[in-house]
Design an enzyme around this catalytic site. Structure first.
Site, PDB file in Angstrom:
ATOM      1  NE  ARG A 214      -0.141  -3.086  -7.901  1.00 25.36           N
ATOM      2  CZ  ARG A 214      -1.177  -2.971  -7.071  1.00 25.36           C
ATOM      3  NH1 ARG A 214      -1.931  -4.017  -6.793  1.00 25.36           N
ATOM      4  NH2 ARG A 214      -1.460  -1.788  -6.549  1.00 25.36           N
ATOM      5  CG  HIS A 262      -6.999  -5.808  -9.035  1.00 27.76           C
ATOM      6  ND1 HIS A 262      -5.888  -5.271  -9.628  1.00 27.76           N
ATOM      7  CD2 HIS A 262      -6.848  -5.557  -7.698  1.00 27.76           C
ATOM      8  CE1 HIS A 262      -5.108  -4.703  -8.716  1.00 27.76           C
ATOM      9  NE2 HIS A 262      -5.673  -4.863  -7.530  1.00 27.76           N
TER      10      HIS A 262
END
Lengths: 299, 299
Positions: A214, A262
């Protein structure tokens, strides 16, 4: 059984999920959030991917919230989640494999200098670098859950010495000898900002960072300072505080940063749908749910 | 035993080799080419790396020419090589491992779109691509010698379906289903220019080429045409007709070409010296020499 599918999908993504989920769980009646609101007492489960806050309020018969994502920090941040309803994370072997592939690619790229060779090509430079053996490149994997474990095993299989760290272990002895750090931790209050100036200072010179977990694990300014000082060699970043990474963010053009959108491990709809079907079946049968989140722990 | 060390080294490289060879074969008296010329009748073996043509003439007692390089096409092109003296190639496990690492990196990069993501980063673009599983990416390895074999095994271990081709097998059935072609062939009269327009046309659309063998395996203009037409997706090239790759060569700036500076597998001095020592010992003992070149076959 009626199940609501809700998330921040576009129409094409939503259709793809519906096809895959219908194939995996043909007995289920799948509802959009709008349709579910018309008969809220009949909705037994919610299958979610980054749902808007408040989406899961007002379903009194809800007995399962199944995430399509492995990371549930965003989901848990919704203070309006119905209390006491079990939340399950996605643990998908295909996604674990994809994550391990990305991590292995990053390790090979850093070990063998392929990012440096790409920069040299842009400059028209022909220059070989010294070649180390895999056994000389020490890898530290933060996080020893399903993804961390699969990733560590795959990298070790290629001849790299790998150490794993998880909550409760002393970190300092491991950072001292880590040439490459791969972050696969869950994002919790304890791990937020863990990749900061103190952490980087403990690494040996010319170490590299691979963040596949993250964005909020990293203190961006500290990372840029450690790269610019020459202490760190390179960073491979798949996740960011804000996504998409905003135009003008210094990571985009930093010569020592590789930016991925991502995409280290996209959810595999077919494989994830099979995992969802399994948990819906368990719910029907009153069997134990798989990969239930400990809300206090945060993952 | 007196052994001449001769090649196109710079002084630092030559010193590194001498340290490594002396450590591996301490009983040998190592001579420079100049020193060897002073006592040519005493030189029993030559350890060579791209020696200037004619270097090995005038050593009547020579019983072994040991290459430090795996590819001997340059050496065999020297028409003044003394006839009948056994020539041995370098087959070094550390070099095989390095080659397999580069091939695996190229496969992962192509499979997971990491070259495309690097281009997107340069343009500040955040865009995910569809993610295939390793099982959907078919790899063809040309050459099934030590390097081809090691490489094929390592890639297969990661879940990719791998086929191997070597001299004598029909090629056409294999090219039809190859998403990624890795070339590890020796350069011979039969394999020169094998990666040409006809070969590329047999591949499925969006296939990619990884050339880790010799530049002369590729017809450069044909490769550029196949990339520019959109038929081929990408090429990873470690070797070129002229090395260093000349400034201004279209490969340098082609968006679909990754240029490496002949660094896919550098010779590992320590490990290669151990291989040399083994063959010098075999020569002393009258035992069979390892990895002897078939001069007619060309490798």
């Amino acid at each position: 059984m009626k199940v609501v599918l809700c998330g921040s999908f576009d129409a094409a993504e939503e259709a793809n999920w519906l096809y895959a989920l219908t194939a995996a769980a043909p007995d289920v009646q799948w509802l959009s959030l709008q349709a579910a609101r018309a008969a809220p007492h009949e909705v037994a489960a919610a299958v979610v991917a980054n749902p808007a806050p408040g989406s899961l309020q007002g379903f009194p018969a809800l007995r399962l919230i199944q995430s399509l994502w492995a990371g549930v920090n965003g989901l848990l941040a919704d203070s309006s989640l119905p209390a006491g309803v079990p939340i399950c994370r996605m643990v998908d072997p295909a996604m674990n494999a994809a994550m391990a592939e990305t991590a292995l690619w990053a390790v090979l790229s850093l070990h063998r200098g392929f990012f440096a060779y790409a920069r040299a090509q842009q400059q028209g430079l022909w220059q070989q670098h010294a070649q180390r053996r895999a056994a000389q490149v020490r890898v530290l994997v933060l996080g020893q859950g399903e993804m961390g474990g699969t990733t560590a095993a795959r990298i070790q299989q290629q001849g790299y010495p790998v150490q794993g760290w998880r909550r409760g272990m002393a970190l300092a002895p491991l950072t001292k000898t880590a040439d490459i750090v791969i972050n696969l931790l869950p994002l919790t209050a304890q791990t937020r900002g863990i990749l900061n100036a103190d952490f980087f200072a403990q690494l040996p010179p010319q170490a590299s960072i691979v963040n596949l977990a993250r964005g909020a694990h990293v203190v961006d300014a500290d990372l840029i300072a450690a790269l610019d000082s020459g202490h760190l060699q390179h960073a491979v970043l798949d996740v960011f505080h804000t996504e998409p990474l905003p135009a003008g963010h210094p990571f985009w053009r930093h010569p020592k940063v590789t930016v991925l959108p991502h995409a280290a491990a996209l959810t595999d709809e077919r494989s994830a749908s099979a995992v969802v079907a399994k948990n819906l079946r368990a719910l029907c049968d009153g069997a134990p749910l798989l990969h239930r989140v400990d809300v206090q722990r945060g993952y």
